[in-house]
Design an enzyme around this catalytic site. Structure first.
Site, short mmCIF file in Angstrom:
data_model
loop_
_atom_site.label_atom_id
_atom_site.label_comp_id
_atom_site.label_asym_id
_atom_site.label_seq_id
_atom_site.Cartn_x
_atom_site.Cartn_y
_atom_site.Cartn_z
N PHE A 12 0.84 -1.22 0.00
CA PHE A 12 0.00 0.00 0.00
C PHE A 12 0.87 1.26 0.00
O PHE A 12 0.85 2.04 -0.96
CB PHE A 12 -0.93 -0.09 1.22
CG PHE A 12 -1.55 1.20 1.65
CD1 PHE A 12 -2.22 2.01 0.74
CD2 PHE A 12 -1.49 1.60 2.99
CE1 PHE A 12 -2.79 3.21 1.15
CE2 PHE A 12 -2.06 2.77 3.41
CZ PHE A 12 -2.71 3.59 2.48
N LEU A 72 10.56 -0.60 3.74
CA LEU A 72 9.13 -0.73 4.09
C LEU A 72 8.68 -2.18 4.18
O LEU A 72 7.52 -2.44 4.55
CB LEU A 72 8.26 -0.02 3.03
CG LEU A 72 8.00 1.48 3.19
CD1 LEU A 72 9.29 2.27 3.09
CD2 LEU A 72 7.02 1.96 2.13
N TYR A 144 5.09 -8.14 15.65
CA TYR A 144 5.19 -6.89 14.89
C TYR A 144 5.83 -5.80 15.76
O TYR A 144 6.81 -5.18 15.37
CB TYR A 144 3.79 -6.48 14.45
CG TYR A 144 3.72 -5.25 13.57
CD1 TYR A 144 4.12 -5.30 12.24
CD2 TYR A 144 3.23 -4.04 14.07
CE1 TYR A 144 4.04 -4.17 11.42
CE2 TYR A 144 3.15 -2.92 13.27
CZ TYR A 144 3.54 -2.98 11.95
OH TYR A 144 3.46 -1.86 11.15
#
Ligand code: NAD
Ligand code: UDP
Ligand code: UDP
Length: 309
Positions: A12, A72, A144
């Site tokens: 994204f 990213l 995460y």
């Protein structure tokens, strides 16, 4: 013209970043293993002779020649990063080590897409960069949160030990066109449900808050950070301080889509932060940046995108 590597470039944020960098006349190498990224996100860029695609897993070494690296690569939605949690930590940690090793060999600048999740379920509100966070090290979100925290540690140790030019951005919730239809993040979930006339699924009582930044604003911040003076390392928060509850967001999306959907309540996932709002004073001072796109405007653009897909 610079040669720029974007890891996670089919995702994204990565696809929007590649688009902006190409528009600014750079040569862009996009690396992705297509774990959550999609070719559709970048197919409109493929005809550019300044754009190159590398199918590669960031957990393995990579030898290319570039001037800048935007790191990213990492699944960002809870549904995706919890699907294979071991791989999530590996991507954050091994991926950071490989990209830092690459930056060290090339003396290239490297930017890390870190996250507001490093603050966990915060006790300080809004969150300034000086806050160390409240993170569960063994919960469902830890792969995460702790992976991203460890990546930040590596970035600062590579700077202290080898003098690397690092840039660390803590990105707060960002939304916009090219989010996945089914990646489980709240803005895409609510919009898709509203368009399909399905009930909007609110987790918990809907009183938890988030602050949503439109993707174009976020990409401007990323590029400003990369181009900032060498002594600007971050971490710097970037996001839109306009805070909203999930219940308000659901009702706003129902109104903006003109949907007949209702809201329904589902159990709250464990470790779900109760509140989140960036303190962006440092971004204002060091990058001269602040978001310009209000939530309603950004939601309308995102709804238009999901209406076409
Ligand atoms: P995304 O899932 O759309 O994109 C991530 C990309 O990384 C995908 O294209 C995926 O295929 C790729 N990837 C995953 N593991 C990889 C690996 N091992 N090797 C190579 N490629 C790999 O997510 P996004 O929203 O675009 O997020 C991009 C980055 O920004 C992530 O690092 C995320 O943690 C960070 N971030 C995003 C947000 C947000 O709200 N979108 C907020 C904070 C931080
Ligand atoms: N690395 C890479 N590309 C490079 C240089 C290094 O992928 O151009 C990887 C390499 O696999 C190494 C890691 O980056 O394991 C860390 O590199 P560093 O030089 O810090 O450590 P070392 O090579 O001593 O392990
Ligand atoms: N959420 C929700 N319904 C959904 C998806 C998410 O109520 O269909 C909630 C979720 O529990 C969280 C907030 O919305 O409190 C933001 O979730 P998201 O996954 O987008 O981001 P994160 O929790 O990582 O900030």
């Amino acid at each position: 013209m610079k040669r720029i590597l974007v890891t996670g470039g089919a995702g994204f944020l990565g696809s929007h970043l590649c688009e902006r960098l190409l528009k600014d006349n750079n040569e862009v190498l996009r690396l992705d293993n297509f774990y959550t990224g999609r070719k559709e996100n970048i197919k409109h860029l493929m005809s550019s002779h300044n754009f190159e695609l590398i199918r590669h897993d960031a957990c393995f070494p990579l030898y290319v020649e570039v001037d800048q690296i935007y790191n990213l690569a990492c699944p960002a939605s809870p549904v995706h990063y919890q699907h294979d949690p071991v791989q999530t930590t590996k991507t954050s940690v091994h991926g950071a080590i490989n990209m830092l090793g690459l930056a060290k060999r090339l003396k290239a600048r490297i930017l890390q897409a870190s996250t507001s999740e490093v603050y966990g379920d915060p006790e300080i509100h809004p969150q300034p960069e000086s806050y160390w966070g409240k993170v569960n090290p063994i919960g469902l979100r830890s792969c995460y949160d702790e992976g991203k925290r460890c990546a930040e540690t590596l970035f600062f140790d590579y700077r202290r030990q080898y003098g690397l030019q690092i840039k660390v951005l803590r990105i707060f919730n960002t939304y916009g066109p090219r989010m996945h239809t089914n990646d489980g993040r709240v803005v895409s979930n609510f919009i898709v449900q509203a368009i399909r006339g399905q009930d909007l699924t609110i987790y918990g009582d809907g009183q938890q808050t988030r602050s949503f930044c439109y993707v174009d604003d976020l990409i401007s911040a990323m590029i400003r950070m990369m181009e900032s003076d060498p002594e600007v390392t971050g971490p710097i928060n970037v996001g839109n301080p306009q805070e909203t509850t999930m219940l308000t967001l659901a009702n706003q999306i129902i109104k903006l889509t003109g949907s007949k959907s209702k809201v329904i309540f589902k159990p709250l996932p464990s470790d779900d932060p109760k509140q989140r709002q960036p303190d962006i004073n440092m971004a204002r001072a060091e990058l001269g940046w602040e978001p310009t796109i209000p939530l309603e405007t950004g939601l309308l653009k995102t709804i238009a995108y999901f209406n076409q897909t």
